[in-house]
Design a protein around this motif. Structure first.
Motif, PDB file in Angstrom:
ATOM      1  N   LYS A 886      51.575  36.304  42.243  1.00 58.13           N
ATOM      2  CA  LYS A 886      51.505  37.649  42.824  1.00 58.13           C
ATOM      3  C   LYS A 886      50.573  38.543  42.004  1.00 58.13           C
ATOM      4  O   LYS A 886      49.833  39.357  42.559  1.00 58.13           O
ATOM      5  CB  LYS A 886      52.898  38.265  42.890  1.00 58.13           C
ATOM      6  N   PHE A 887      50.626  38.386  40.680  1.00 53.86           N
ATOM      7  CA  PHE A 887      49.756  39.217  39.836  1.00 53.86           C
ATOM      8  C   PHE A 887      48.285  38.900  40.109  1.00 53.86           C
ATOM      9  O   PHE A 887      47.457  39.808  40.238  1.00 53.86           O
ATOM     10  CB  PHE A 887      50.063  38.994  38.357  1.00 53.86           C
ATOM     11  N   HIS A 888      47.960  37.597  40.218  1.00 54.60           N
ATOM     12  CA  HIS A 888      46.563  37.225  40.485  1.00 54.60           C
ATOM     13  C   HIS A 888      46.113  37.730  41.856  1.00 54.60           C
ATOM     14  O   HIS A 888      44.945  38.124  42.024  1.00 54.60           O
ATOM     15  CB  HIS A 888      46.395  35.700  40.377  1.00 54.60           C
ATOM     16  N   GLN A 889      47.008  37.738  42.811  1.00 55.76           N
ATOM     17  CA  GLN A 889      46.666  38.283  44.123  1.00 55.76           C
ATOM     18  C   GLN A 889      46.403  39.794  44.023  1.00 55.76           C
ATOM     19  O   GLN A 889      45.474  40.321  44.641  1.00 55.76           O
ATOM     20  CB  GLN A 889      47.813  38.019  45.103  1.00 55.76           C
ATOM     21  N   THR A 890      47.217  40.467  43.220  1.00 61.69           N
ATOM     22  CA  THR A 890      47.035  41.912  43.007  1.00 61.69           C
ATOM     23  C   THR A 890      45.722  42.171  42.274  1.00 61.69           C
ATOM     24  O   THR A 890      44.984  43.112  42.606  1.00 61.69           O
ATOM     25  CB  THR A 890      48.211  42.484  42.187  1.00 61.69           C
ATOM     26  N   LEU A 891      45.425  41.323  41.288  1.00 58.40           N
ATOM     27  CA  LEU A 891      44.179  41.464  40.525  1.00 58.40           C
ATOM     28  C   LEU A 891      42.975  41.312  41.455  1.00 58.40           C
ATOM     29  O   LEU A 891      41.967  42.028  41.310  1.00 58.40           O
ATOM     30  CB  LEU A 891      44.143  40.416  39.411  1.00 58.40           C
ATOM     31  N   GLU A 892      43.072  40.423  42.434  1.00 53.21           N
ATOM     32  CA  GLU A 892      41.970  40.221  43.378  1.00 53.21           C
ATOM     33  C   GLU A 892      41.773  41.473  44.241  1.00 53.21           C
ATOM     34  O   GLU A 892      40.633  41.884  44.499  1.00 53.21           O
ATOM     35  CB  GLU A 892      42.272  39.015  44.270  1.00 53.21           C
ATOM     36  N   ILE A 893      42.864  42.116  44.643  1.00 47.41           N
ATOM     37  CA  ILE A 893      42.767  43.359  45.430  1.00 47.41           C
ATOM     38  C   ILE A 893      42.046  44.434  44.621  1.00 47.41           C
ATOM     39  O   ILE A 893      41.176  45.147  45.126  1.00 47.41           O
ATOM     40  CB  ILE A 893      44.174  43.837  45.840  1.00 47.41           C
ATOM     41  N   ILE A 894      42.412  44.533  43.350  1.00 48.68           N
ATOM     42  CA  ILE A 894      41.798  45.554  42.489  1.00 48.68           C
ATOM     43  C   ILE A 894      40.313  45.275  42.322  1.00 48.68           C
ATOM     44  O   ILE A 894      39.469  46.185  42.406  1.00 48.68           O
ATOM     45  CB  ILE A 894      42.506  45.589  41.107  1.00 48.68           C
ATOM     46  N   MET A 895      39.966  43.994  42.119  1.00 52.93           N
ATOM     47  CA  MET A 895      38.562  43.649  41.881  1.00 52.93           C
ATOM     48  C   MET A 895      37.707  43.844  43.130  1.00 52.93           C
ATOM     49  O   MET A 895      36.515  44.160  43.033  1.00 52.93           O
ATOM     50  CB  MET A 895      38.456  42.197  41.395  1.00 52.93           C
ATOM     51  N   LYS A 896      38.310  43.695  44.307  1.00 50.46           N
ATOM     52  CA  LYS A 896      37.553  43.958  45.531  1.00 50.46           C
ATOM     53  C   LYS A 896      37.101  45.418  45.576  1.00 50.46           C
ATOM     54  O   LYS A 896      35.958  45.716  45.915  1.00 50.46           O
ATOM     55  CB  LYS A 896      38.408  43.633  46.765  1.00 50.46           C
ATOM     56  N   ASP A 897      38.020  46.316  45.245  1.00 48.03           N
ATOM     57  CA  ASP A 897      37.658  47.735  45.189  1.00 48.03           C
ATOM     58  C   ASP A 897      36.691  48.007  44.044  1.00 48.03           C
ATOM     59  O   ASP A 897      35.774  48.833  44.162  1.00 48.03           O
ATOM     60  CB  ASP A 897      38.915  48.598  45.009  1.00 48.03           C
ATOM     61  N   PHE A 898      36.911  47.311  42.938  1.00 47.33           N
ATOM     62  CA  PHE A 898      36.119  47.527  41.725  1.00 47.33           C
ATOM     63  C   PHE A 898      34.635  47.254  41.995  1.00 47.33           C
ATOM     64  O   PHE A 898      33.755  48.004  41.558  1.00 47.33           O
ATOM     65  CB  PHE A 898      36.644  46.600  40.621  1.00 47.33           C
ATOM     66  N   PHE A 899      34.349  46.175  42.751  1.00 44.41           N
ATOM     67  CA  PHE A 899      32.958  45.780  42.998  1.00 44.41           C
ATOM     68  C   PHE A 899      32.459  46.152  44.395  1.00 44.41           C
ATOM     69  O   PHE A 899      31.331  45.831  44.750  1.00 44.41           O
ATOM     70  CB  PHE A 899      32.812  44.260  42.813  1.00 44.41           C
ATOM     71  N   ASN A 900      33.274  46.834  45.183  1.00 41.38           N
ATOM     72  CA  ASN A 900      32.901  47.170  46.556  1.00 41.38           C
ATOM     73  C   ASN A 900      31.841  48.273  46.551  1.00 41.38           C
ATOM     74  O   ASN A 900      32.091  49.410  46.132  1.00 41.38           O
ATOM     75  CB  ASN A 900      34.137  47.633  47.337  1.00 41.38           C
ATOM     76  N   ALA A 901      30.660  47.954  47.031  1.00 38.24           N
ATOM     77  CA  ALA A 901      29.536  48.901  47.009  1.00 38.24           C
ATOM     78  C   ALA A 901      29.767  50.087  47.934  1.00 38.24           C
ATOM     79  O   ALA A 901      29.129  51.130  47.780  1.00 38.24           O
ATOM     80  CB  ALA A 901      28.244  48.173  47.401  1.00 38.24           C
ATOM     81  N   THR A 902      30.666  49.959  48.895  1.00 41.23           N
ATOM     82  CA  THR A 902      30.885  51.059  49.854  1.00 41.23           C
ATOM     83  C   THR A 902      31.939  52.058  49.363  1.00 41.23           C
ATOM     84  O   THR A 902      32.136  53.103  49.980  1.00 41.23           O
ATOM     85  CB  THR A 902      31.337  50.502  51.216  1.00 41.23           C
ATOM     86  N   ILE A 903      32.633  51.723  48.292  1.00 43.48           N
ATOM     87  CA  ILE A 903      33.647  52.647  47.747  1.00 43.48           C
ATOM     88  C   ILE A 903      33.034  53.394  46.566  1.00 43.48           C
ATOM     89  O   ILE A 903      32.758  52.808  45.523  1.00 43.48           O
ATOM     90  CB  ILE A 903      34.917  51.892  47.296  1.00 43.48           C
ATOM     91  N   PRO A 904      32.796  54.698  46.687  1.00 44.92           N
ATOM     92  CA  PRO A 904      32.138  55.460  45.623  1.00 44.92           C
ATOM     93  C   PRO A 904      33.115  55.827  44.498  1.00 44.92           C
ATOM     94  O   PRO A 904      34.331  55.672  44.625  1.00 44.92           O
ATOM     95  CB  PRO A 904      31.651  56.714  46.340  1.00 44.92           C
TER      96      PRO A 904
END
Length: 910
Positions: A886-904
């Motif tokens: 579950k933690f790794h799944q949560t970490l993946e959610i965070i990293m998607k936002d972290f590297f998402n070019a459309t989220i300023p």
């Protein structure tokens, strides 16, 4: 405005066909003298020069032909007399100064009110003996009784010593005047005396005035409204009613001037303001909207002199001229503060050198930069930055000199000479003051006057030390300097009288204004509650008719309401907000007036509204450009920490500033340990204490040995971060660190006593792991330093030390999504990242528990837990494989936002 008091006075004398050349007009102060002269000239009385005018103080001096001695000479003569009479257990000069001012003020009151010295001192001595009869007999009581028994002899010796030098105190001068007034009358046989605008009189003033009223048709003119002579109002008529009833003079002469001016039409605006700032803002608004034809008939009354600079800055530009009669205190000027700070630096210096905050106070001034030929303040910046960066507590002279520019090294070495003796330091002070006086041609008149005051004070102090043949301490020098400049004021150069007036209430005596703006009209400020301290008990003052706080209240009541007699437009401003420092209760004068309120007084109450919105912060939105994404990739290759990721979740713009722009928070000098420094020391101590026991099961003997090593380990760890001597709050912080670590060790000893097996596996473990995400074409590295890894009854634990508050609810999770978007669960994220780091690097020896050892907790540790729902009471503290998934799944959610070019990156809304 109705006819002013001074105009009415002139008309009364004119009607009596007074011979102006033979009149001496006596006023309460010099300002009312000047205003009388101006009004007299405006009357254009034919063939007459204006009569002679004099203030009451100058009249007394004319009668006695005495000079009032400077305060320091009075102190010195009193100490000599005290030391001569007191043979045993006498205070040294420094201790004497702590109580002598109060005694001198008491002497002045006794003399001004013509009390018999022998009777009064005998009464006081008997009173203290009677009181001490019921006290335990000890050396302090005996010494106290001896002081009062000797007081009459001390006073006699003191007054004789001044007389021999043809000097006097104010009180002695007034007493002598009552004895010489008859001679004075004979010298002025053809003169008539006219007393104008008086209220509260000492016994000596009463006697002198009554004596002169008997002479050649002399007169006294009161300024009192009939309403205040009634018995049912406040204390405005307290003194004048007493004189009208008591003086024989009024049995044959009708009192003048008594009127009904107060009942005339008035517009009163009561304004409850937001602190001092609000009052000053309201003042500016009133002046901006005023009819400027009446500006010369307008007075700003200042109750609190500390806000005078703010008042001056609030005056609109259209007010071209104003006259300030409120003085600037010499002891509050920045040049004076520089000298006091310099003496304090020498006072607190030790074998370690000068105390860093004292050095910083001196260096951080433009005057010091000027003295050290360092107009850009490079020396100041260097040393202040070092104070902050190195958290230095003390500085040696050589350290300061080495950082100075070449042409100022001798000056720096001279003033920061840590070997200089107290009796030599005024040479440096005089040098500094003279340099300031000569160096800058454009020095202001106020600065020049302050420097001259301080130079004179330094000279008088040196003479005092020499005459008393004492070896001064720095504390004594500071006390002498403060006493020498106490109550000294510098008055701004007077402007013409026909302009806006800024003055204190006592300066308004005998004056009238159409428009009144009264500031700081709060209880405790007006009337003031700073009645001078006294050695004379209240009941004794009442018995001997000496003035008390009651009389002071009556005095200010008269001056306040007298000022309102002829005023038409009145603004009463006061602070309505308590902040722990400033008064927030309106003055009793406002309450009394509103309660009595005459029919023709139009009263408007206003609550000031000041917008608390400071220029609204604009939200910052920054897109993730290609350059930003490349920087993120670069950062991820060096390793993302729990701290960085938690900052991103909490404040993405804050993350951008710190990790992409590299903007760090400014370091500040820590006079006391900050939370950060406190935590660093705690971690360092715990690592050193447990290091010898890594790989073994802790025994009771081990833990007892660790307990013995706590204090020396704390000492060495603190020395590493603070090499200077610990003082003040840092000593308390050290004690706190020792106590908290003892609690942790004792808690573990208790577990071992209960049969628990604790084995340390690792301390300060620096670990990495690399993770592949489907949405990225590169691997991301994660890193962390685990404070402690151990086994507890064969369960492997990941433990983190926290010096701050820890709550079980903040490390218990029921909703995994909250970890990715709620900063409240930052501790959960950190613990689980540490578990993931450990498990990745130790796949055959995975963690069973993760928890926090809190220094402020009674029971340690608190473990990470999971529960099925928010309101469930069942918590699972074991970390399973499913938990890490579950933690790794949560970490993946965070990293998607972290590297998402459309989220300023967006600035945090506040």
């Amino acid at each position: 405005m109705n006819t002013s008091f001074i105009s009415s006075l002139i008309e009364k004398l004119k009607d009596s066909k007074a011979n102006w050349d033979e009149i001496i007009m006596v006023f309460p102060n010099k300002r009312s003298q000047r205003m009388f002269k101006k009004a007299f000239l405006q009357k254009k009385i034919k063939h007459q020069n204006h009569p002679k005018t004099i203030s009451i103080n100058d009249l007394i001096l004319s009668i006695t032909q005495l000079n009032i001695a400077p305060s320091l000479i009075i102190q010195n003569e009193l100490y000599k007399s005290y030391a001569k009479v007191t043979n045993e257990n006498k205070d040294n000069y420094e201790n004497f100064l702590s109580w002598s001012n109060t005694l001198i003020e008491d002497f002045n009151k006794i003399d001004q009110n013509l009390l018999s010295h022998s009777d009064f001192f005998s009464y006081l001595s008997s009173l203290h003996k009677l009181r001490s009869t019921f006290e335990e007999e000890n050396s302090i009581i005996k010494r106290y009784d001896k002081f009062w028994s000797n007081l009459s002899e001390v006073y006699a010796s003191f007054s004789n010593a001044l007389t021999k030098r043809k000097l006097s105190t104010k009180g002695i001068c007034y007493r002598v005047a009552t004895k010489k007034v008859d001679n004075f009358k004979n010298e002025h046989k053809k003169k008539s005396f006219v007393f104008c605008g008086f209220n509260a009189l000492s016994k000596s003033e009463e006697k002198i005035i009554l004596s002169l009223l008997e002479h050649n048709n002399s007169k006294i003119f009161w300024d009192i409204d009939k309403e205040f002579l009634k018995e049912n109002f406040n204390k405005t008529g307290f003194f004048i009613k007493k004189y009208l009833k008591k003086w024989e003079y009024f049995k044959t002469t009708s009192p003048s001037i008594i009127h009904s001016e107060f009942l005339s039409e008035k517009n009163i605006n009561e304004v409850e303001c937001n602190l001092q700032y609000g009052q000053v803002k309201e003042l500016g608004y009133i002046l901006e909207n005023m009819n400027y034809d009446n500006i010369s008939k307008t007075a700003i009354i200042v109750s609190d002199e500390s806000i005078i600079n703010s008042i001056l800055n609030s005056i609109p530009e259209k007010v071209k001229e104003f006259n300030v009669s409120v003085g600037i205190n010499v002891d509050e000027h920045s040049i004076t503060r520089l000298i006091i700070d310099y003496l304090n630096a020498h006072l607190k210096k030790s074998n370690y050198g000068f105390y860093a905050p004292d050095i910083q106070n001196i260096l951080d001034t433009d005057y010091f930069n000027e003295l050290s030929n360092d107009s850009r303040g490079q020396l100041s910046k260097k040393i202040i930055n070092n104070i902050i960066d190195e958290n230095r507590s003390f500085f040696k002279t050589s350290y300061i000199v080495n950082h100075a520019i070449e042409n100022s090294k001798n000056f720096i070495k001279s003033i920061f000479d840590d070997k200089i003796k107290a009796n030599e330091v005024f040479k440096n002070i005089s040098q500094m003051l003279l340099s300031l006086k000569m160096n800058k041609p454009k020095r202001t008149d106020v600065e020049i006057e302050v420097i001259d005051y301080l130079l004179n004070a330094a000279n008088e102090i040196e003479v005092t030390i020499s005459s008393l043949k004492i070896n001064p301490t720095y504390r004594l020098l500071i006390t002498l300097l403060k006493q020498n400049i106490r109550d000294k004021k510098i008055y701004l150069q007077n402007q013409p009288e026909n302009c806006l007036q800024i003055l204190g209430l006592l300066e308004t005596r005998a004056l009238d204004f159409k428009n009144i703006i009264f500031l700081s009209l709060n209880e405790g400020i007006m009337p003031p509650q700073n009645w001078n301290s006294s050695w004379i008990p209240y009941d004794v003052k009442k018995e001997f008719e000496l003035p008390t706080q009651d009389e002071q209240d009556a005095l200010y009541t008269y001056h306040f309401f007298r000022l309102m007699f002829r005023a038409k437009n009145i603004h009463l401003l006061y602070n309505g907000v308590s902040d722990g420092i400033q008064y927030a209760e309106k003055s009793r004068f406002i309450r009394q007036w509103k309660f009595y309120l005459p029919k023709k007084h139009k009263w408007i109450k206003k609550n000031q509204i000041i917008s608390s919105q400071i220029s609204e912060k604009k939200e910052i939105i920054l897109s993730k450009t290609n350059e930003v994404l490349n920087k993120l990739k670069e950062i991820s290759q060096s390793g993302l920490s729990a701290t960085a990721i938690n900052l991103f979740i909490k404040d993405s713009y804050g993350f951008y500033k710190k990790y992409l722009l590299g903007i760090k928070e400014d370091n500040e000098y820590e006079e006391s340990f900050s939370y950060k420094t406190y935590g660093i020391i705690v971690h360092h101590v715990l690592e050193n204490l447990y290091s010898p026991y890594v790989g073994k099961i802790l025994s009771l003997r081990d833990l007892n040995l660790i307990l013995k090593e706590i204090e020396p380990t704390v000492n060495s760890s603190i020395k590493k971060f603070f090499p200077q001597q610990l003082v003040g709050n840092n000593l308390l912080a050290k004690t706190s660190i020792i106590r908290n670590i003892e609690n942790i060790i004792k808690s573990e000893r208790k577990d071992v006593e209960l049969g628990k097996k604790i084995k340390i596996l690792g301390l300060e473990q620096k670990l990495y792991f690399r993770k592949k995400f489907d949405f990225l074409d590169f691997d991301v590295y994660f890193k962390g330093t685990i404070d402690r890894v151990d086994t507890f009854d064969n369960k492997l634990r990941i433990l983190d030390y926290k010096t701050g508050a820890v709550e079980q609810s903040k490390i218990t999770i029921h909703d995994w999504e909250s970890i990715s978007n709620n900063e409240a669960y930052s501790q959960v994220f950190q613990l689980l990242l540490y578990v993931a780091l450990w498990n990745h690097n130790n796949p055959k020896n995975k963690a069973n528990n993760a928890g926090i050892i809190g220094l402020k907790l009674k029971e340690n540790p608190i473990y990470f837990g999971e529960k099925p729902t928010k309101f469930s009471r069942n918590i699972d503290f074991d970390i399973s494989e499913q938990t890490i998934v579950k933690f790794h799944q949560t970490l993946e959610i965070i990293m998607k936002d972290f590297f998402n070019a459309t989220i300023p990156y967006e600035s945090k809304k506040e």
